[in-house]
Scaffold this active site. Structure first.
Site, PDB file in Angstrom:
ATOM      1  N   GLY A   9       0.830  -1.211   0.000  1.00 51.04           N
ATOM      2  CA  GLY A   9       0.000   0.000   0.000  1.00 51.04           C
ATOM      3  C   GLY A   9       0.859   1.253   0.000  1.00 51.04           C
ATOM      4  O   GLY A   9       0.569   2.215   0.714  1.00 51.04           O
ATOM      5  N   ARG A  12      -0.379   5.481  -1.671  1.00 51.02           N
ATOM      6  CA  ARG A  12      -1.076   6.656  -1.113  1.00 51.02           C
ATOM      7  C   ARG A  12      -0.843   6.747   0.393  1.00 51.02           C
ATOM      8  O   ARG A  12      -0.329   5.810   1.013  1.00 51.02           O
ATOM      9  CB  ARG A  12      -2.587   6.541  -1.353  1.00 51.02           C
ATOM     10  CG  ARG A  12      -2.970   6.649  -2.802  1.00 51.02           C
ATOM     11  CD  ARG A  12      -4.470   6.630  -2.988  1.00 51.02           C
ATOM     12  NE  ARG A  12      -5.056   5.306  -2.829  1.00 51.02           N
ATOM     13  CZ  ARG A  12      -6.042   5.014  -1.989  1.00 51.02           C
ATOM     14  NH1 ARG A  12      -6.561   5.953  -1.219  1.00 51.02           N
ATOM     15  NH2 ARG A  12      -6.521   3.793  -1.919  1.00 51.02           N
ATOM     16  N   VAL A  58      -2.531  -7.894  -1.750  1.00 47.19           N
ATOM     17  CA  VAL A  58      -1.915  -8.597  -0.615  1.00 47.19           C
ATOM     18  C   VAL A  58      -2.949  -9.267   0.294  1.00 47.19           C
ATOM     19  O   VAL A  58      -2.589  -9.828   1.327  1.00 47.19           O
ATOM     20  CB  VAL A  58      -0.980  -7.668   0.203  1.00 47.19           C
ATOM     21  CG1 VAL A  58       0.216  -7.244  -0.623  1.00 47.19           C
ATOM     22  CG2 VAL A  58      -1.716  -6.455   0.767  1.00 47.19           C
ATOM     23  N   ASN A  84       1.743  -2.284   5.497  1.00 44.26           N
ATOM     24  CA  ASN A  84       0.982  -1.042   5.674  1.00 44.26           C
ATOM     25  C   ASN A  84      -0.410  -1.092   5.053  1.00 44.26           C
ATOM     26  O   ASN A  84      -1.328  -0.468   5.568  1.00 44.26           O
ATOM     27  CB  ASN A  84       1.785   0.121   5.059  1.00 44.26           C
ATOM     28  CG  ASN A  84       0.936   1.356   4.883  1.00 44.26           C
ATOM     29  OD1 ASN A  84       0.658   2.077   5.833  1.00 44.26           O
ATOM     30  ND2 ASN A  84       0.490   1.609   3.650  1.00 44.26           N
ATOM     31  N   TYR A 149     -12.310  -4.228  12.030  1.00 47.23           N
ATOM     32  CA  TYR A 149     -11.020  -3.532  11.938  1.00 47.23           C
ATOM     33  C   TYR A 149     -10.226  -3.667  13.243  1.00 47.23           C
ATOM     34  O   TYR A 149      -9.032  -3.990  13.223  1.00 47.23           O
ATOM     35  CB  TYR A 149     -11.305  -2.057  11.629  1.00 47.23           C
ATOM     36  CG  TYR A 149     -10.110  -1.181  11.359  1.00 47.23           C
ATOM     37  CD1 TYR A 149      -9.486  -1.170  10.109  1.00 47.23           C
ATOM     38  CD2 TYR A 149      -9.631  -0.312  12.341  1.00 47.23           C
ATOM     39  CE1 TYR A 149      -8.413  -0.331   9.847  1.00 47.23           C
ATOM     40  CE2 TYR A 149      -8.557   0.533  12.096  1.00 47.23           C
ATOM     41  CZ  TYR A 149      -7.948   0.518  10.847  1.00 47.23           C
ATOM     42  OH  TYR A 149      -6.880   1.353  10.599  1.00 47.23           O
ATOM     43  N   ALA A 151     -10.553  -5.951  15.573  1.00 49.70           N
ATOM     44  CA  ALA A 151     -10.161  -7.350  15.794  1.00 49.70           C
ATOM     45  C   ALA A 151      -8.951  -7.702  14.934  1.00 49.70           C
ATOM     46  O   ALA A 151      -8.005  -8.366  15.392  1.00 49.70           O
ATOM     47  CB  ALA A 151     -11.332  -8.282  15.475  1.00 49.70           C
TER      48      ALA A 151
HETATM   49  P1  NAP Z   1      -5.287   4.844   2.468  1.00 51.97           P
HETATM   50  O1  NAP Z   1      -4.935   6.279   2.295  1.00 51.97           O
HETATM   51  O2  NAP Z   1      -6.693   4.416   2.271  1.00 51.97           O
HETATM   52  O3  NAP Z   1      -4.324   3.977   1.509  1.00 51.97           O
HETATM   53  C1  NAP Z   1      -4.456   2.585   1.512  1.00 51.97           C
HETATM   54  C2  NAP Z   1      -3.306   1.974   0.735  1.00 51.97           C
HETATM   55  O4  NAP Z   1      -3.405   0.540   0.834  1.00 51.97           O
HETATM   56  C3  NAP Z   1      -3.327   2.317  -0.731  1.00 51.97           C
HETATM   57  O5  NAP Z   1      -2.000   2.423  -1.168  1.00 51.97           O
HETATM   58  C4  NAP Z   1      -4.016   1.088  -1.372  1.00 51.97           C
HETATM   59  O6  NAP Z   1      -3.656   0.867  -2.733  1.00 51.97           O
HETATM   60  C5  NAP Z   1      -3.449  -0.008  -0.483  1.00 51.97           C
HETATM   61  N1  NAP Z   1      -4.242  -1.245  -0.447  1.00 51.97           N
HETATM   62  C6  NAP Z   1      -5.480  -1.438   0.052  1.00 51.97           C
HETATM   63  N2  NAP Z   1      -5.846  -2.727  -0.081  1.00 51.97           N
HETATM   64  C7  NAP Z   1      -4.821  -3.367  -0.688  1.00 51.97           C
HETATM   65  C8  NAP Z   1      -4.600  -4.698  -1.116  1.00 51.97           C
HETATM   66  N3  NAP Z   1      -5.526  -5.656  -0.950  1.00 51.97           N
HETATM   67  N4  NAP Z   1      -3.409  -5.014  -1.717  1.00 51.97           N
HETATM   68  C9  NAP Z   1      -2.462  -4.050  -1.912  1.00 51.97           C
HETATM   69  N5  NAP Z   1      -2.614  -2.767  -1.508  1.00 51.97           N
HETATM   70  C10 NAP Z   1      -3.789  -2.430  -0.918  1.00 51.97           C
HETATM   71  O7  NAP Z   1      -4.890   4.327   3.938  1.00 51.97           O
HETATM   72  P2  NAP Z   1      -3.944   4.973   5.062  1.00 51.97           P
HETATM   73  O8  NAP Z   1      -4.767   5.867   5.902  1.00 51.97           O
HETATM   74  O9  NAP Z   1      -2.703   5.464   4.462  1.00 51.97           O
HETATM   75  O10 NAP Z   1      -3.670   3.667   5.945  1.00 51.97           O
HETATM   76  C11 NAP Z   1      -2.472   2.919   5.842  1.00 51.97           C
HETATM   77  C12 NAP Z   1      -2.422   1.955   7.030  1.00 51.97           C
HETATM   78  O11 NAP Z   1      -2.491   2.693   8.252  1.00 51.97           O
HETATM   79  C13 NAP Z   1      -3.603   0.976   7.068  1.00 51.97           C
HETATM   80  O12 NAP Z   1      -3.164  -0.290   7.536  1.00 51.97           O
HETATM   81  C14 NAP Z   1      -4.533   1.604   8.095  1.00 51.97           C
HETATM   82  O13 NAP Z   1      -5.357   0.641   8.716  1.00 51.97           O
HETATM   83  C15 NAP Z   1      -3.530   2.185   9.066  1.00 51.97           C
HETATM   84  N6  NAP Z   1      -4.067   3.257   9.899  1.00 51.97           N
HETATM   85  C16 NAP Z   1      -4.569   4.398   9.322  1.00 51.97           C
HETATM   86  C17 NAP Z   1      -5.075   5.395  10.160  1.00 51.97           C
HETATM   87  C18 NAP Z   1      -5.636   6.687   9.622  1.00 51.97           C
HETATM   88  O14 NAP Z   1      -6.183   7.478  10.427  1.00 51.97           O
HETATM   89  N7  NAP Z   1      -5.516   6.974   8.324  1.00 51.97           N
HETATM   90  C19 NAP Z   1      -5.090   5.205  11.554  1.00 51.97           C
HETATM   91  C20 NAP Z   1      -4.563   4.033  12.079  1.00 51.97           C
HETATM   92  C21 NAP Z   1      -4.063   3.070  11.250  1.00 51.97           C
HETATM   93  P3  NAP Z   1      -4.398   1.656  -3.965  1.00 51.97           P
HETATM   94  O15 NAP Z   1      -3.852   3.069  -3.960  1.00 51.97           O
HETATM   95  O16 NAP Z   1      -3.999   0.896  -5.185  1.00 51.97           O
HETATM   96  O17 NAP Z   1      -5.856   1.616  -3.677  1.00 51.97           O
END
Ligand code: NAP
Length: 244
Positions: A9, A12, A58, A84, A149, A151
């Protein structure tokens, strides 16, 4: 020898910021993404094109096998794995569909475990490696409407602690548990209202990426089995000063 880092991931949000931080630290970057090729290209360009892009889902065995064999063929080694990629499908448990449950458990936990186990023989052959899992504060504290999420993230936290024990002393395994971060994932949230934390703002992706760099590079060599919450004090509500 140039070190190699895989960021799932990486196209973005937090993943892109991690790619940039590790590129600046001198790593060759493998930018994984699911469907947003343009965003992945932009990430790699911002990393001075020092690396490659690998599309792979993934959450599926096919995607994981493709990713691992590409890494074997292109590099034959891997120094840092950042798990990630993640998704949300929020709903109160009473209304949550089987599909919402399955997608989140599969992407945010089961797929990560499968990918990590498939990557491990490469790191074990090197007798070195860093695994950094991006969990969430809700995996520690829980959150209404996010049973799937929370869990999955709680399982990832447990897995982190167990793998750190199993892989000592050559491979370090840690998790970061962010609070609210400004990305597409939280685009519909009123972050200003939700972020009334002690530090008064939601995190920028770079706040998380800086910690990944710290763990990935030599400065993190003596750290393993840790869950680092980066949430701006989101859960520090019991301070007696707030009552007077
Ligand atoms: P995001 O902006 O929605 O970006 C998600 C990323 O994951 C994108 O690059 C997407 O690829 C990729 N992705 C999703 N499903 C995938 C799959 N099956 N195979 C390969 N790539 C996949 O999310 P984010 O906020 O940056 O979050 C990143 C991590 O931090 C996640 O694990 C999230 O749970 C965790 N997190 C986020 C927050 C928050 O407040 N944002 C808080 C706590 C934890 P595409 O661009 O191709 O769609």
């Amino acid at each position: 020898m140039e070190k190699i880092a895989l960021i799932t991931g990486g196209s973005r949000g937090i993943g892109r910021a991690i790619c940039l931080e590790l590129a600046q630290a001198g790593y060759k970057i493998i930018v994984n993404y699911l469907s947003n090729a343009k965003a992945a290209e932009q990430t790699l360009a911002e990393c001075n094109n020092n690396g490659i892009i690998l599309q792979a889902d993934v959450s599926s065995s096919d995607g994981i096998n493709k990713l691992v064999s590409e890494i074997q063929n292109n590099f034959g080694r891997l120094d840092v794995l950042v798990n990630n990629a993640g998704i949300t499908r929020d709903n109160l448990l009473i209304r949550m569909s089987q599909q919402e449950w399955n997608e989140v458990i599969q992407t945010n936990f089961a797929g990560i475990m499968e990918l990590t186990e498939a990557i491990l023989p490469i790191m074990q052959a090197q007798q070195s490696g860093k695994i950094i899992n991006i969990a969430s504060t809700v995996g520690v504290h829980g959150n209404a409407g996010q049973t799937n999420y929370a869990a999955a993230k709680a399982a990832l936290i447990s897995y982190t602690k167990i793998k750190a024990r199993e892989l000592m002393p050559f491979i370090q395994v840690n998790a970061i548990a962010p609070g609210l971060v400004k990305t597409d994932m939280t685009a519909d949230f009123n972050l200003a209202e939700l972020s009334k934390t002690k530090l008064g703002r939601a995190a920028e992706p770079q706040d998380i990426a800086a910690c990944v760099k710290w763990l990935a590079t030599a400065s993190g060599n003596y750290i393993t089995g840790q869950i680092i919450e980066i949430d701006g004090g989101l859960f520090l509500w019991s301070d007696i000063k707030a009552l007077v």
